[in-house]
Design a protein around this motif. Structure first.
Motif, PDB file in Angstrom:
ATOM      1  N   UNK A 163     -56.493 -13.126   2.058  1.00 41.94           N
ATOM      2  CA  UNK A 163     -56.265 -12.565   0.738  1.00 41.94           C
ATOM      3  C   UNK A 163     -54.866 -12.964   0.250  1.00 41.94           C
ATOM      4  N   UNK A 164     -54.791 -13.776  -0.798  1.00 43.88           N
ATOM      5  CA  UNK A 164     -53.489 -14.135  -1.348  1.00 43.88           C
ATOM      6  C   UNK A 164     -53.538 -13.880  -2.845  1.00 43.88           C
ATOM      7  N   UNK A 165     -52.467 -13.323  -3.392  1.00 41.16           N
ATOM      8  CA  UNK A 165     -52.439 -13.076  -4.817  1.00 41.16           C
ATOM      9  C   UNK A 165     -51.203 -12.282  -5.132  1.00 41.16           C
ATOM     10  N   UNK A 166     -50.851 -12.193  -6.416  1.00 42.98           N
ATOM     11  CA  UNK A 166     -49.650 -11.443  -6.789  1.00 42.98           C
ATOM     12  C   UNK A 166     -50.076 -10.216  -7.586  1.00 42.98           C
TER      13      UNK A 166
ATOM     14  N   UNK B 186     -42.666 -14.708   6.199  1.00 41.84           N
ATOM     15  CA  UNK B 186     -42.875 -13.951   7.438  1.00 41.84           C
ATOM     16  C   UNK B 186     -43.504 -14.866   8.492  1.00 41.84           C
ATOM     17  N   UNK B 187     -44.568 -15.538   8.133  1.00 43.48           N
ATOM     18  CA  UNK B 187     -45.171 -16.505   9.061  1.00 43.48           C
ATOM     19  C   UNK B 187     -45.990 -15.867  10.171  1.00 43.48           C
ATOM     20  N   UNK B 188     -46.141 -14.548  10.155  1.00 45.02           N
ATOM     21  CA  UNK B 188     -46.936 -13.939  11.229  1.00 45.02           C
ATOM     22  C   UNK B 188     -48.001 -12.983  10.693  1.00 45.02           C
ATOM     23  N   UNK B 189     -48.307 -13.078   9.411  1.00 44.46           N
ATOM     24  CA  UNK B 189     -49.320 -12.186   8.849  1.00 44.46           C
ATOM     25  C   UNK B 189     -50.701 -12.811   8.961  1.00 44.46           C
ATOM     26  N   UNK B 190     -51.693 -11.955   9.271  1.00 41.53           N
ATOM     27  CA  UNK B 190     -53.051 -12.485   9.354  1.00 41.53           C
ATOM     28  C   UNK B 190     -53.703 -12.473   7.965  1.00 41.53           C
ATOM     29  N   UNK B 191     -53.263 -11.571   7.120  1.00 40.94           N
ATOM     30  CA  UNK B 191     -53.872 -11.385   5.797  1.00 40.94           C
ATOM     31  C   UNK B 191     -52.736 -10.848   4.932  1.00 40.94           C
TER      32      UNK B 191
ATOM     33  N   UNK C  50     -48.330  -7.793   4.395  1.00 40.88           N
ATOM     34  CA  UNK C  50     -49.315  -8.455   5.257  1.00 40.88           C
ATOM     35  C   UNK C  50     -49.651  -7.608   6.460  1.00 40.88           C
ATOM     36  N   UNK C  51     -50.703  -7.999   7.130  1.00 45.43           N
ATOM     37  CA  UNK C  51     -51.162  -7.221   8.286  1.00 45.43           C
ATOM     38  C   UNK C  51     -50.613  -7.781   9.583  1.00 45.43           C
ATOM     39  N   UNK C  52     -50.142  -6.844  10.429  1.00 37.12           N
ATOM     40  CA  UNK C  52     -49.838  -7.163  11.822  1.00 37.12           C
ATOM     41  C   UNK C  52     -50.690  -6.186  12.620  1.00 37.12           C
ATOM     42  N   UNK C  53     -51.679  -6.703  13.329  1.00 32.15           N
ATOM     43  CA  UNK C  53     -52.658  -5.820  13.967  1.00 32.15           C
ATOM     44  C   UNK C  53     -53.338  -5.021  12.867  1.00 32.15           C
ATOM     45  N   UNK C  54     -53.390  -3.695  13.050  1.00 29.68           N
ATOM     46  CA  UNK C  54     -54.051  -2.883  12.028  1.00 29.68           C
ATOM     47  C   UNK C  54     -53.105  -2.368  10.953  1.00 29.68           C
ATOM     48  N   UNK C  55     -51.828  -2.697  11.021  1.00 30.87           N
ATOM     49  CA  UNK C  55     -50.830  -2.103  10.121  1.00 30.87           C
ATOM     50  C   UNK C  55     -50.396  -3.064   9.021  1.00 30.87           C
ATOM     51  N   UNK C  56     -50.100  -2.488   7.862  1.00 29.49           N
ATOM     52  CA  UNK C  56     -49.474  -3.270   6.803  1.00 29.49           C
ATOM     53  C   UNK C  56     -47.961  -3.283   7.019  1.00 29.49           C
ATOM     54  N   UNK C  57     -47.351  -4.417   6.768  1.00 34.34           N
ATOM     55  CA  UNK C  57     -45.906  -4.605   6.947  1.00 34.34           C
ATOM     56  C   UNK C  57     -45.375  -5.298   5.695  1.00 34.34           C
ATOM     57  N   UNK C  58     -44.180  -4.904   5.259  1.00 37.26           N
ATOM     58  CA  UNK C  58     -43.597  -5.538   4.061  1.00 37.26           C
ATOM     59  C   UNK C  58     -42.556  -6.568   4.481  1.00 37.26           C
TER      60      UNK C  58
ATOM     61  N   UNK D 118     -40.431 -12.189  18.273  1.00 40.49           N
ATOM     62  CA  UNK D 118     -39.808 -10.888  18.546  1.00 40.49           C
ATOM     63  C   UNK D 118     -40.324  -9.858  17.539  1.00 40.49           C
ATOM     64  N   UNK D 119     -40.330 -10.219  16.274  1.00 37.24           N
ATOM     65  CA  UNK D 119     -40.785  -9.284  15.232  1.00 37.24           C
ATOM     66  C   UNK D 119     -42.239  -8.883  15.473  1.00 37.24           C
ATOM     67  N   UNK D 120     -43.043  -9.875  15.747  1.00 37.08           N
ATOM     68  CA  UNK D 120     -44.468  -9.644  15.959  1.00 37.08           C
ATOM     69  C   UNK D 120     -44.708  -8.688  17.123  1.00 37.08           C
ATOM     70  N   UNK D 121     -43.858  -8.749  18.135  1.00 34.47           N
ATOM     71  CA  UNK D 121     -44.030  -7.871  19.296  1.00 34.47           C
ATOM     72  C   UNK D 121     -43.398  -6.498  19.101  1.00 34.47           C
ATOM     73  N   UNK D 122     -42.350  -6.426  18.286  1.00 31.63           N
ATOM     74  CA  UNK D 122     -41.686  -5.132  18.065  1.00 31.63           C
ATOM     75  C   UNK D 122     -42.493  -4.263  17.095  1.00 31.63           C
TER      76      UNK D 122
END
Ligand SMILES: CSC[C@H]1O[C@H](OP(=O)(O)O)[C@H](O)[C@@H]1O
Ligand SMILES: Nc1ncnc2[nH]cnc12
Length: 285
Positions: free
Chosen positions: A1-4, A38-43, A63-71, A260-264
């Motif tokens: 999903x990409x869009x503004x 970010x480079x680590x978002x799945x969506x 974007x999503x990291x696992x089940x969470x949204x992250x800004x 590191x970010x992806x794991x934290x």
């Protein structure tokens, strides 16, 4: 999903439905020099957020990291359009807060003021010294006058520990250190660098921590920094810092920083902000 998605926020925080998500992002990442995506978002999708302090440095990417949204927000904007003294720090902090963020992890390139913090190392600082000269330091410009107390733990110790554990798995990392924030955009003279090191007792140097760190706290959010040492500032004579050098070393370690970010992020406790919010309880006159 990409869009503004465009949002003018008059009432904050926004609701998940306004943002079009099931839950608001709890963790926000501010990317520094070299880290513009970010480079680590799945969506993911972008939000152009109009704040009472104007537009942030760029659209916020959610974007999503696992089940969470992250800004995610690049503090200099994509293309590094904002030099350190022109970054819209208030709009950036306010935008993240309005989107629901309560724990901010920031990433920065820094110079080292000591031999054992070598280029390529990560540092998780625990103190800072403000040597900036003229920025917008506060949301409390009157008539509401507030003086927040962040002196003991300007960086959140819980997030610092998580960063340290994950960073030291992948790279040489130092837990603790004092970051001196200079005005820039020029780098320091040898005389200045000696003062930051020998008189002020600082360990790393950069241009962007202040007022980012105190504005974030004024909104009740926690803040920690993953700093990458890119240079020895000016005191190793054959290798003085340059913007090129900073970007090159950052480029070499970018994927590690992302790891590191992806794991934290999935390890972030959801109540970490409670202590950071406390500073607001007794700050106002
Ligand atoms: C590009 S060289 C100097 C530049 O790098 C650091 O920025 P950031 O903290 O966003 O990584 C430093 O503070 C200067 O703004
Ligand atoms: N030596 C230095 N001084 C200020 N900001 C920096 N960012 C990276 N290296 C730096």
């Amino acid at each position: 999903m990409v869009g503004v998605r465009k949002l003018t926020v008059t009432r904050a925080p926004v609701s998940p439905s306004e943002l079009g998500v099931d839950s608001l992002p709890y963790v926000g990442v501010i990317g520094g020099s070299g880290l513009y995506e970010a480079g680590f978002f799945s969506e993911y999708f972008e939000v152009q957020l109009h704040t009472p302090y104007g537009l942030p440095s760029d659209n916020v990417v959610i974007g999503r990291v696992g089940g969470e949204w992250v800004a995610f927000l690049p503090r200099h904007g994509r293309g590094h359009r904002y030099p350190p003294h022109r970054i819209p720090y208030r709009a950036n902090a306010w935008a993240l807060w309005a989107l629901g963020v309560r724990a901010v992890i920031s990433v920065s390139a820094v110079g080292s003021l000591r031999q054992d913090f070598a280029p390529g190392d990560f540092v998780i600082p625990d103190q800072f010294f403000d040597a900036t000269k003229g920025r917008e330091y506060t949301f409390f410009d009157g008539p509401r006058t507030c003086h927040i107390q962040i002196g003991l733990e300007p960086f959140n110790p819980v997030i610092n520990q998580l960063l340290y554990e994950e960073a030291s798995r992948v790279n040489r990392t130092h837990l603790g250190g004092c970051y001196v924030c200079i005005e820039g955009p020029r780098f320091s003279t040898k005389a200045e660098s000696r003062v930051w090191r020998d008189v002020y007792g600082c360990d790393i140097i950069g241009m962007t921590l202040v007022p980012e760190i105190n504005l974030v706290r004024e909104l009740g959010m926690c803040y920690s920094l993953l700093a990458l040492v890119t240079d020895y500032d000016i005191w190793v004579p054959h290798q003085p810092v340059t913007a090129d050098l900073v970007e090159r070393v950052m480029g070499e370690k970018l994927e590690l920083a992302r790891k590191v970010l992806l794991n934290v992020i999935p390890r972030m406790p959801r109540d970490v902000h409670v202590k950071c919010e406390e500073v607001l309880g007794n700050a106002c006159v």
